[in-house]
Design an enzyme around this catalytic site. Structure first.
Site, PDB file in Angstrom:
ATOM      1  N   CYS A   1      45.291  38.262 109.050  1.00 60.31           N
ATOM      2  CA  CYS A   1      45.291  37.915 107.827  1.00 60.31           C
ATOM      3  C   CYS A   1      46.717  38.157 107.205  1.00 60.31           C
ATOM      4  O   CYS A   1      47.414  36.943 106.465  1.00 60.31           O
ATOM      5  CB  CYS A   1      44.334  38.628 106.630  1.00 60.31           C
ATOM      6  SG  CYS A   1      44.620  38.028 105.047  1.00 60.31           S
TER       7      CYS A   1
ATOM      8  N   CYS B   1      37.051  42.503 103.889  1.00 62.57           N
ATOM      9  CA  CYS B   1      36.628  41.562 102.660  1.00 62.57           C
ATOM     10  C   CYS B   1      35.489  40.657 103.126  1.00 62.57           C
ATOM     11  O   CYS B   1      34.522  40.229 102.236  1.00 62.57           O
ATOM     12  CB  CYS B   1      37.926  40.888 102.062  1.00 62.57           C
ATOM     13  SG  CYS B   1      38.600  39.559 103.207  1.00 62.57           S
TER      14      CYS B   1
END
Length: 392
Positions: free
Chosen positions: A112, A208
């Site tokens: 990410c 997440c």
């Protein structure tokens, strides 16, 4: 020279802050605003995991966007929410699922940072005319004679430099980590002083898009039909049981194998077995005694090197997992963009898909992805004392 290293007044310095809705990025934005900078907050909508697993409550959820906006309103800065779901899915989530299916243990937070935050968001910050992009990471950017260097955060318990190893020199030149010199306790105290509603907000514990840590459920939904049962096999060839998919196992794992074993009358396990390797092609999980895990040579791919011109037999310390202490080693880069890491002492449970991150003191020299770990001929022939080395 202002506190961010620019030769102009803070009010003439535009800073984009990546605001996740947590206390760290909120304090970052509030401190910069208090210091007089032209601050713009951006929150990324990365993933609605409710669409996949029907649950709410992790770092990319709507509550976090709301919290970030509340902080932005409190400190009076513009705030934008950018929809990055598609690029996040392609760059991070698909890679995560495929990595597990290859028998690896991936780290999506590194991907990410590498492919979304420090590539796409950084480009967006430039488009907004920002002088730099600031984040709430616990890492430090230290000026050096050949440019900025990446260093550990000052608080060892919170250091996030391991997850930033893929940051390129060009990205590091543009990035700032304003709270990297602080302990977490001081960050929360600052949030209280600044009147931020997130001062007591708990830290996110989950990836997440993996609520409650149930990554197998996510992989199964992303790749239906790809997770197949198979055998749990001892190194000596005995079939000890069956499993519901290799994605549920990682090298070095001891608990949850479901194959029983001999125990003392007090319930202590005798001759415990560990996952020695995962074979996705044969759908086998191979187990053996702890001594079978001993490795002192680690092959790494996709190395991002921040260590200058020295590339052969460089003395370093290396972290092979984020929560593991750094270990003495030597690293040599290879012509194919990889590296060979030679460990001073054998380690147990080196898992493909994790990162090997190289340090000299507090400075990050780079890192890459673990392809496999091997036992050198000397180690393979040597008796290994019980309890030697470090269990990962």
């Amino acid at each position: 020279m202002n506190s961010l290293g620019f030769d102009k007044a803070p009010q003439d310095t535009r800073v984009v802050v990546a605001m996740s809705g947590g206390v760290d990025s909120s304090v970052t934005a509030a401190l910069l605003k208090e210091q007089g900078y032209d601050v713009v907050g951006i929150t990324l909508q990365l993933y609605d995991h409710g669409l996949t697993v029907g649950r709410k409550g992790a770092c990319c959820a709507g509550q976090d966007i709301y919290d970030a906006r509340q902080v932005a309103d409190r400190i009076d800065i513009p705030h934008y929410v950018l929809d990055y779901e598609s690029r996040f899915g392609q760059s991070v989530i698909d890679d995560f699922a495929d990595s597990y299916l290859r028998g690896e243990t991936p780290i999506p937070c590194v991907r990410c940072n590498q492919r979304v935050k420090f590539r796409d968001l950084l480009a967006q910050a430039r488009d907004l005319g920002a002088d730099c992009l600031a984040t709430g990471h616990y890492a430090r950017r230290v000026a050096g004679p050949t440019g900025p260097a990446l260093h550990r955060g000052a608080d060892p318990a919170r250091d996030q430099s391991y997850f930033l190893f893929a940051t390129t020199p060009a990205q590091l030149d543009y990035l700032r980590f304003p709270i990297g010199h602080l302990p977490k306790s001081e960050t929360r105290a600052l949030a209280e002083r600044l009147g931020l509603a997130v001062a007591d907000k708990p830290d996110s514990q989950d990836i997440c898009f993996v609520p409650a840590g149930n990554y197998a459920q996510v992989v199964e939904k992303l790749r239906p039909g790809a997770v197949e049962p198979g055998e749990i096999v001892h190194l000596d060839g005995r079939v000890l049981g069956r499993h519901d998919g290799v994605i549920r196992y990682t090298v070095g794992q001891r608990r949850g194998l479901g194959i029983g074993g001999r125990r003392t009358p007090e319930g202590e396990e005798l001759d415990p077995l560990y996952v020695v390797r995962v074979e996705p092609e044969t759908r086998r999980v191979v187990v053996g005694p702890r001594t079978a895990l001993a490795r002192d040579r680690v092959l790494v791919r996709e190395v991002n090197w921040l260590g200058g011109t020295d590339t052969a037999d460089v003395p370093v310390t290396v972290k092979l997992r984020s929560a593991q202490p750094a270990l003495p080693a030597r690293v040599s880069l290879t012509a194919d963009g990889g590296a060979v890491v030679t460990l001073t002492q054998p380690q147990y449970g080196v898992a493909p898909g994790q990162a090997a991150v190289f340090y000299q003191g507090d400075r990050v020299l780079g890192g890459g992805w673990i392809v496999r770990a091997e036992a050198s001929p000397a180690l393979a022939d040597a008796p290994i004392p019980a309890g030697a080395g470090t269990a990962l």
